[in-house]
Every structure is written in C-alpha cells, then in structure tokens.
Design a protein around this motif. Sequence first.
Motif, PDB file in Angstrom:
ATOM      1  N   LEU A  58       0.662  -1.616  -0.213  1.00 55.39           N
ATOM      2  CA  LEU A  58       0.221  -0.060  -0.580  1.00 55.39           C
ATOM      3  C   LEU A  58       0.418   1.150   0.072  1.00 55.39           C
ATOM      4  O   LEU A  58       0.603   1.964  -0.473  1.00 55.39           O
ATOM      5  N   ALA A  59       1.668   0.849   0.588  1.00 61.18           N
ATOM      6  CA  ALA A  59       2.894   2.576   0.144  1.00 61.18           C
ATOM      7  C   ALA A  59       3.665   2.338  -0.727  1.00 61.18           C
ATOM      8  O   ALA A  59       4.071   3.819  -1.049  1.00 61.18           O
ATOM      9  N   LYS A  83       4.970   9.606  -4.335  1.00 59.06           N
ATOM     10  CA  LYS A  83       3.431  10.685  -5.366  1.00 59.06           C
ATOM     11  C   LYS A  83       2.476   9.789  -4.931  1.00 59.06           C
ATOM     12  O   LYS A  83       1.353  10.306  -5.548  1.00 59.06           O
ATOM     13  N   ARG A  84       1.702   9.393  -3.741  1.00 51.73           N
ATOM     14  CA  ARG A  84       1.033   8.436  -3.418  1.00 51.73           C
ATOM     15  C   ARG A  84       0.011   9.149  -2.678  1.00 51.73           C
ATOM     16  O   ARG A  84      -0.825   9.431  -2.453  1.00 51.73           O
ATOM     17  N   ASN A  85       0.975  10.137  -1.701  1.00 51.86           N
ATOM     18  CA  ASN A  85       0.170  11.279  -0.956  1.00 51.86           C
ATOM     19  C   ASN A  85      -0.513  10.648  -0.043  1.00 51.86           C
ATOM     20  O   ASN A  85      -1.762  10.646   1.720  1.00 51.86           O
ATOM     21  N   ILE A  86       0.918   9.276   0.303  1.00 49.86           N
ATOM     22  CA  ILE A  86       0.337   8.647   2.441  1.00 49.86           C
ATOM     23  C   ILE A  86       1.430   8.948   3.308  1.00 49.86           C
ATOM     24  O   ILE A  86       2.806   8.679   3.431  1.00 49.86           O
ATOM     25  N   GLY A  87       0.642   9.218   4.454  1.00 48.04           N
ATOM     26  CA  GLY A  87       1.135   9.444   5.360  1.00 48.04           C
ATOM     27  C   GLY A  87       2.216   8.229   6.227  1.00 48.04           C
ATOM     28  O   GLY A  87       1.524   6.855   6.060  1.00 48.04           O
ATOM     29  N   MET A  88       3.460   8.271   6.359  1.00 53.89           N
ATOM     30  CA  MET A  88       3.863   6.834   7.089  1.00 53.89           C
ATOM     31  C   MET A  88       4.985   6.970   8.603  1.00 53.89           C
ATOM     32  O   MET A  88       5.353   8.086   8.678  1.00 53.89           O
ATOM     33  N   VAL A  89       4.251   5.841   9.134  1.00 55.21           N
ATOM     34  CA  VAL A  89       4.730   6.188  10.947  1.00 55.21           C
ATOM     35  C   VAL A  89       5.503   4.968  11.169  1.00 55.21           C
ATOM     36  O   VAL A  89       5.194   3.292  10.486  1.00 55.21           O
ATOM     37  N   PHE A  90       7.001   4.749  11.532  1.00 53.48           N
ATOM     38  CA  PHE A  90       7.279   3.702  11.509  1.00 53.48           C
ATOM     39  C   PHE A  90       8.408   2.953  13.238  1.00 53.48           C
ATOM     40  O   PHE A  90       7.983   4.161  13.483  1.00 53.48           O
ATOM     41  N   GLN A  91       8.624   1.572  13.217  1.00 54.57           N
ATOM     42  CA  GLN A  91       8.254   1.747  14.941  1.00 54.57           C
ATOM     43  C   GLN A  91      10.305   2.762  15.247  1.00 54.57           C
ATOM     44  O   GLN A  91      10.570   3.073  15.552  1.00 54.57           O
ATOM     45  N   LEU A 163      -4.177   9.402   3.963  1.00 52.30           N
ATOM     46  CA  LEU A 163      -4.291   7.995   4.184  1.00 52.30           C
ATOM     47  C   LEU A 163      -2.748   8.009   4.908  1.00 52.30           C
ATOM     48  O   LEU A 163      -1.752   8.617   4.881  1.00 52.30           O
ATOM     49  N   VAL A 164      -3.191   7.795   6.134  1.00 51.60           N
ATOM     50  CA  VAL A 164      -1.607   7.159   7.232  1.00 51.60           C
ATOM     51  C   VAL A 164      -1.646   5.299   8.014  1.00 51.60           C
ATOM     52  O   VAL A 164      -2.166   5.199   7.869  1.00 51.60           O
ATOM     53  N   LEU A 165      -0.173   5.813   7.239  1.00 53.49           N
ATOM     54  CA  LEU A 165       0.130   4.340   7.594  1.00 53.49           C
ATOM     55  C   LEU A 165       0.912   3.916   8.238  1.00 53.49           C
ATOM     56  O   LEU A 165       1.953   4.929   8.989  1.00 53.49           O
ATOM     57  N   MET A 166       1.137   3.400   9.529  1.00 52.03           N
ATOM     58  CA  MET A 166       1.563   2.998  10.794  1.00 52.03           C
ATOM     59  C   MET A 166       1.973   1.164  10.680  1.00 52.03           C
ATOM     60  O   MET A 166       1.198   0.917  10.864  1.00 52.03           O
ATOM     61  N   ASP A 167       2.879   1.534  11.455  1.00 47.59           N
ATOM     62  CA  ASP A 167       3.924   0.248  10.911  1.00 47.59           C
ATOM     63  C   ASP A 167       4.938  -0.123  12.089  1.00 47.59           C
ATOM     64  O   ASP A 167       5.265   0.432  12.816  1.00 47.59           O
TER      65      ASP A 167
END
Length: 371
Positions: A58-59, A83-91, A163-167
């Motif tokens: 997805l990211a 270019k997906r305009n997605i926020g990401m938060v990693f460990q 959309l925000v993705l958190m791993d």
Amino acid sequence: MSEKHTASDTLVSFRGVQKSYDGESLIVKNLDLDIRKGEFLTMLGPSGSGKTTCLMMLAGFETPTHGEIRLGDKLLNHVPPHKRNIGMVFQNYALFPHMTVAENLAYPLTIRKMSKSEITDRVKKALGMVKLDALANRYPGQMSGGQQQRVALARALVFEPQLVLMDEPLGALDKQLREHMQLEIKHIHENLGITVVYVTHDQGEALTMSDRVAVFKDGIIQQIDAANVLYEKPVNSFVANFIGENNTLHGEVVAVQDQHCTVRLGNGNTVQAAAVCVGKAGEATSMSIRPERVRLNRYAEACENRLQARLAEFIYFGDHVRLRLDVAGQSGFMVKVPAGELDSSWKVGDTLDIGWMARDIRALDASVYTH
C-alpha cells in the motif's frame, strides 16, 4: 462484515492481491479488502502472516505479484511511494538527526513546494497536535523515544494526507508509554477524521485502538470485524486463540441442531455449545470459552453446562486472581475471579463446580493453535 457500506465509502481497495518473493510461495494470497474512509483499521497477526507485506504494498515499497490496489479511483500498483500522498510512521522513527524537530516536520512540505508561511503554519499546528510546541528547536538526539515517536507521527500528519500507515509504531516504547500513545493516536485519528491503517502483532493494542481489525494468518485474512465481535464471536480456533485469553476444550460432536450442538469431552461429560465450525456428528471440535465467562460453585448452579474441576494453581493479578484448573482431563483451563469474590478457604487440590452458558462456548474447527 458487521456493517453495510457502499463503494463510495471505500478509500482503499485490494482486489485479488498476491505477493511472492520467490515465485513459488505466496506471502499474501488472493487478498480482497476494502478500507473505509475515516476508519482505523488494524492488520493483526503473528510474524510472517502477511500483514506488513500488505502495508508495504500500500505504501509503494513493495509491488503486488498479482492483483490491484486502488486509492480512491486511482490504481496504485506502479505509482512510486512519494507520489501516493500517504503518511507513514515506522517503529524506528526515521527522523533526520541533523535537523531540528521543526525542520523534520517542514521537510515533507518543502519537497511539496509549499510557501514559507504555509509551512510555518502547518508545522505549528502539527506540533500542537502532538503537544511538542516547546521542543521545536531540539534535535532528535536530545529527545526521549516517546518524544521522537510523536515527532514521527506529526511528520506523517503535517501534509494532511488522506491516509496514514503505521507499522508497529509503538514497538520500541515501554508498556506505560505505549498505552499512553495508543490513546493519543486514537484521539488524533478521531479529531482529524483521517484513515489509518495500523500494523501490529499486539492484540491488546489492536483491540484498544481500532474500528475494525483484520486478523492475518498465512497470507489470508481469517476474520475482519470490530474488536468486540472478534473477541466475542471468533469464526475459527486461530482467531479465538490469537485474540485475547481463551480456554480450549477438545471433544467430539454428538449432535447438531440449528445453531447449537452437543459435544462429548474426553472424560465422557457432554456440553452444549454454539455450533460455529462444526458440520455433523462424529467430527472432532475444539471449543472456545473466555475465562471471564466461567462461573464457580454457587454461581455455576444456574448455568446450562456444569462440570467439576480440580484447582491446580492461584495466579495473583491484584484486582483479580486467575485460577488454573484441570477440567475433563485437560490442564491449563483458566478462570478469572475478582479479588473480592475469592473464597479464602479454597486451596490447591480442591474440587470446584464450574459452569457457563451454552451461548458463551463456541464449537470451532479441531485445529490447535498456540501463540
């Protein structure tokens, strides 16, 4: 699924998505999943179950071997991550150590060529959101792990992605801070109305934070539901054992009628259960019952299912005590007793009457899973 929703509610859709790294074994198998606008969806499962691979596809850090991933009406399969305009938060936070907090937050806005005044406004707003206004000029190395994680969260939100993705974002924090941050993230999600997709192997975290939880095993979603539905109505023995604490009793189906069945345990006792994954008489089943649904002694008298159990161990938890019992020839059966209801005369080796209602025990597939 527990609620009806329409295509217009859907922000992300996976259709027939597969992922293989070696061309033979599939890490993700034929995944169909709709993620709704504004929901907090958690992907939960053990290591290697495919949850992180789904998030990475997805990211944009992984490409599906087969199938389609869409964000709104846009096909994402070959769109690069930036270019997906997605926020990401990693460990691991992934902050720039040579930049201040404010500079770290400004970075995604600078590369989007926003004006200086807008960058200043957005950075200020994002810092306020995670309560770090006073630390704007500090460097990541001068901050605690919890503070760094807040900066990472603010940086993922600063450009107002849909959309925000958190791993596993809280994996490195201690228990108390984790629990505090779980509530912070949940409140930020509620206030902003953004869509969050969260990956964790911690089922307590998933139950606390999510609107819905997708439970993964071997690249397949076993069940996707609201937390309370997963806990109270698991559809198979894997979900029952992976979500929360669970007692399993093994037996053989004697009769099935409508939504109920009669099961004979190893010691010859029979119990009435909700028939979930059982077909016909003669089949093996493993039955699931939560520790807090079991009643003891006089409280057991009104229950449809009553058995005798041997008290094997007391385990003290402060507000409650867990009793480990031997039931129907099986050890390790747990019952939670509020501290105020514990009978001080009970001792290891005693025989207790135990009971539960038929609706509270679910007859599932016979496979045994332990975490």
